[in-house]
Design an enzyme around this catalytic site. Structure first.
Site, mmCIF file in Angstrom:
data_model
loop_
_atom_site.group_PDB
_atom_site.id
_atom_site.type_symbol
_atom_site.label_atom_id
_atom_site.label_comp_id
_atom_site.label_asym_id
_atom_site.label_seq_id
_atom_site.Cartn_x
_atom_site.Cartn_y
_atom_site.Cartn_z
ATOM 1 N N ALA A 44 0.821 -1.213 0.000
ATOM 2 C CA ALA A 44 0.000 0.000 0.000
ATOM 3 C C ALA A 44 0.856 1.264 0.000
ATOM 4 O O ALA A 44 0.344 2.365 0.115
ATOM 5 C CB ALA A 44 -0.915 -0.014 1.222
ATOM 6 N N HIS A 104 -0.710 7.286 3.757
ATOM 7 C CA HIS A 104 0.616 7.004 4.320
ATOM 8 C C HIS A 104 1.603 8.003 3.752
ATOM 9 O O HIS A 104 1.715 8.131 2.529
ATOM 10 C CB HIS A 104 1.074 5.586 3.961
ATOM 11 C CG HIS A 104 0.081 4.529 4.320
ATOM 12 N ND1 HIS A 104 -0.201 4.197 5.627
ATOM 13 C CD2 HIS A 104 -0.723 3.759 3.549
ATOM 14 C CE1 HIS A 104 -1.122 3.255 5.643
ATOM 15 N NE2 HIS A 104 -1.467 2.972 4.396
ATOM 16 N N ASN A 134 1.745 -3.161 8.085
ATOM 17 C CA ASN A 134 2.442 -3.664 6.892
ATOM 18 C C ASN A 134 3.312 -2.590 6.248
ATOM 19 O O ASN A 134 4.437 -2.858 5.830
ATOM 20 C CB ASN A 134 1.428 -4.180 5.866
ATOM 21 C CG ASN A 134 0.935 -5.567 6.226
ATOM 22 O OD1 ASN A 134 1.729 -6.501 6.321
ATOM 23 N ND2 ASN A 134 -0.360 -5.708 6.432
HETATM 24 N N1 LIG Z 1 2.002 -4.923 2.317
HETATM 25 C C1 LIG Z 1 0.904 -4.178 2.402
HETATM 26 O O1 LIG Z 1 0.958 -2.959 2.260
HETATM 27 C C2 LIG Z 1 -0.419 -4.830 2.663
HETATM 28 C C3 LIG Z 1 -1.593 -4.133 2.359
HETATM 29 C C4 LIG Z 1 -2.805 -4.747 2.613
HETATM 30 C C5 LIG Z 1 -2.846 -6.025 3.183
HETATM 31 N N2 LIG Z 1 -1.695 -6.663 3.475
HETATM 32 C C6 LIG Z 1 -1.716 -8.016 4.093
HETATM 33 O O2 LIG Z 1 -2.018 -8.969 3.101
HETATM 34 C C7 LIG Z 1 -2.576 -10.129 3.725
HETATM 35 C C8 LIG Z 1 -3.777 -10.598 2.901
HETATM 36 O O3 LIG Z 1 -4.774 -9.578 2.915
HETATM 37 P P1 LIG Z 1 -6.240 -9.858 2.322
HETATM 38 O O4 LIG Z 1 -6.942 -8.548 2.340
HETATM 39 O O5 LIG Z 1 -6.172 -10.624 1.057
HETATM 40 O O6 LIG Z 1 -6.827 -10.807 3.483
HETATM 41 P P2 LIG Z 1 -8.139 -11.715 3.396
HETATM 42 O O7 LIG Z 1 -8.566 -11.930 4.809
HETATM 43 O O8 LIG Z 1 -9.105 -11.160 2.434
HETATM 44 O O9 LIG Z 1 -7.575 -13.110 2.803
HETATM 45 C C9 LIG Z 1 -6.805 -14.040 3.541
HETATM 46 C C10 LIG Z 1 -7.072 -15.418 2.953
HETATM 47 O O10 LIG Z 1 -6.222 -16.361 3.621
HETATM 48 C C11 LIG Z 1 -6.972 -17.562 3.797
HETATM 49 N N3 LIG Z 1 -6.389 -18.388 4.848
HETATM 50 C C12 LIG Z 1 -6.560 -18.281 6.196
HETATM 51 N N4 LIG Z 1 -5.883 -19.267 6.815
HETATM 52 C C13 LIG Z 1 -5.260 -19.995 5.853
HETATM 53 C C14 LIG Z 1 -4.402 -21.140 5.874
HETATM 54 N N5 LIG Z 1 -4.048 -21.728 7.022
HETATM 55 N N6 LIG Z 1 -3.954 -21.615 4.695
HETATM 56 C C15 LIG Z 1 -4.296 -21.031 3.515
HETATM 57 N N7 LIG Z 1 -5.122 -19.963 3.431
HETATM 58 C C16 LIG Z 1 -5.589 -19.442 4.592
HETATM 59 C C17 LIG Z 1 -8.381 -17.092 4.114
HETATM 60 O O11 LIG Z 1 -9.329 -18.125 3.858
HETATM 61 C C18 LIG Z 1 -8.528 -15.910 3.171
HETATM 62 O O12 LIG Z 1 -9.092 -16.302 1.928
HETATM 63 C C19 LIG Z 1 -2.924 -9.714 5.154
HETATM 64 O O13 LIG Z 1 -1.984 -10.262 6.069
HETATM 65 C C20 LIG Z 1 -2.799 -8.209 5.138
HETATM 66 O O14 LIG Z 1 -2.401 -7.669 6.396
HETATM 67 C C21 LIG Z 1 -0.483 -6.102 3.211
#
Ligand SMILES: NC(=O)c1ccc[n+]([C@@H]2O[C@H](COP(=O)([O-])OP(=O)(O)OC[C@H]3O[C@@H](n4cnc5c(N)ncnc54)[C@H](O)[C@@H]3O)[C@@H](O)[C@H]2O)c1
Length: 261
Positions: free
Chosen positions: A115, A213, A183
């Protein structure tokens, strides 16, 4: 020959990446081979496998998981020397065992900008010697609901009527107080001068409609100020739509003849 990609977690971010990979345009040189998500809400016509199988089948794994699952995936990838993209940069601060487990691995690790923006400048300024690094994140108050810092300090988010500074500390302290919001601070720490030396400000603004940010990086020769405002992802308001596209952009860059860095 196409590079086989496996996506761990196909929620908001993983499914956006899977949609791009399986679209007509696709991403040159990359093909979606399989996914791993026991609770997948979408179907992509590829096998849904466990983490071990993901490593055996794929050349490159993309992590799009809740933070607490990331150490398990990371360990499996590192043991099998599989290359991996981490979108949950925060997990590297929250779970130090990830860095420990990486020590003897041949895996190549990629951390997209997520992000955030401006990391190209951060990397170049690092070569000059960064003297200070700061990130100020601003969100609507309810974006911080459930954060340990809010609970511990008994802060009533509905009572915030004007923009206020909720928290100031380093990125390590921020990762404990606001694990779901860190993150970007983690990404900046990894690109720059580490979590202990990266200052974090967290602002709550009832007038904000986006998550903003702003990073400020200083060296003796250059000062970088970079700000981004992101609309929340409708599929997961805690994420921004841009985060998934930063993975797509990373893959396009890796397969491009002209590489922008
Ligand atoms: N780097 C960045 O700037 C940034 C920005 C936004 C989000 N993120 C991170 O990205 C990650 C994903 O975000 P999202 O919005 O897609 O989340 P989300 O909750 O929409 O998706 C997570 C997925 O992981 C699956 N999951 C849960 N446990 C699991 C397991 N044991 N094995 C396999 N799959 C499993 C869930 O079923 C779900 O479909 C989060 O950790 C979030 O904090 C990072």
């Amino acid at each position: 020959m196409s590079i086989k990609i496996g996506i761990a977690g196909v929620g908001a971010i993983g499914s956006a990446l899977a949609r791009t990979l399986t679209s007509e345009k696709g991403i040159d040189n990359y093909v979606l081979d399989c996914i791993s998500d026991p609770d997948a809400k979408a179907y992509f016509n590829v096998p849904n496998v466990d983490f071990d199988t993901l490593m055996t089948r794929c050349d490159l794994v993309v992590e799009c998981l809740p933070a607490h699952i990331v150490p398990i995936l990371a360990k499996t990838a590192f043991l099998s020397n599989t290359d991996i993209i981490f979108i949950t940069a925060a997990a590297w601060l929250l779970y130090p065992q990830i860095a420990d487990n990486y020590k003897n691995s041949q895996s190549r690790v990629y951390i997209p900008s997520g992000a955030l923006c401006g990391l190209d400048g951060v990397r170049a300024i690092k070569e000059l010697g960064i003297t200070s690094a700061k990130i100020a994140s601003t969100k609507p108050p309810l974006g911080f609901k459930g954060a340990p810092y809010i609970i511990e300090n008994d802060i009533d988010l509905t009572d915030i009527k004007e923009k206020i500074l909720l928290f100031e500390g380093n990125a390590l302290e921020a990762s404990k107080g606001f694990p779901a919001n860190v993150n970007v601070a983690a990404t900046l720490s990894l690109a720059g001068i580490g979590a202990e030396n990266t200052r974090v400000e967290i602002w709550a603004d009832p007038q904000a409609i986006s998550n903003a940010h702003e990073i400020t990086i200083k060296s003796e020769y250059s000062t970088l100020v970079s700000k981004i405002e992101n609309m929340p992802d409708p599929m997961n308001p805690k994420s921004s739509i841009l985060a998934a596209q930063s993975i797509v952009a990373t893959l396009r860059n890796m397969s491009s003849a002209i590489v922008m860095t």
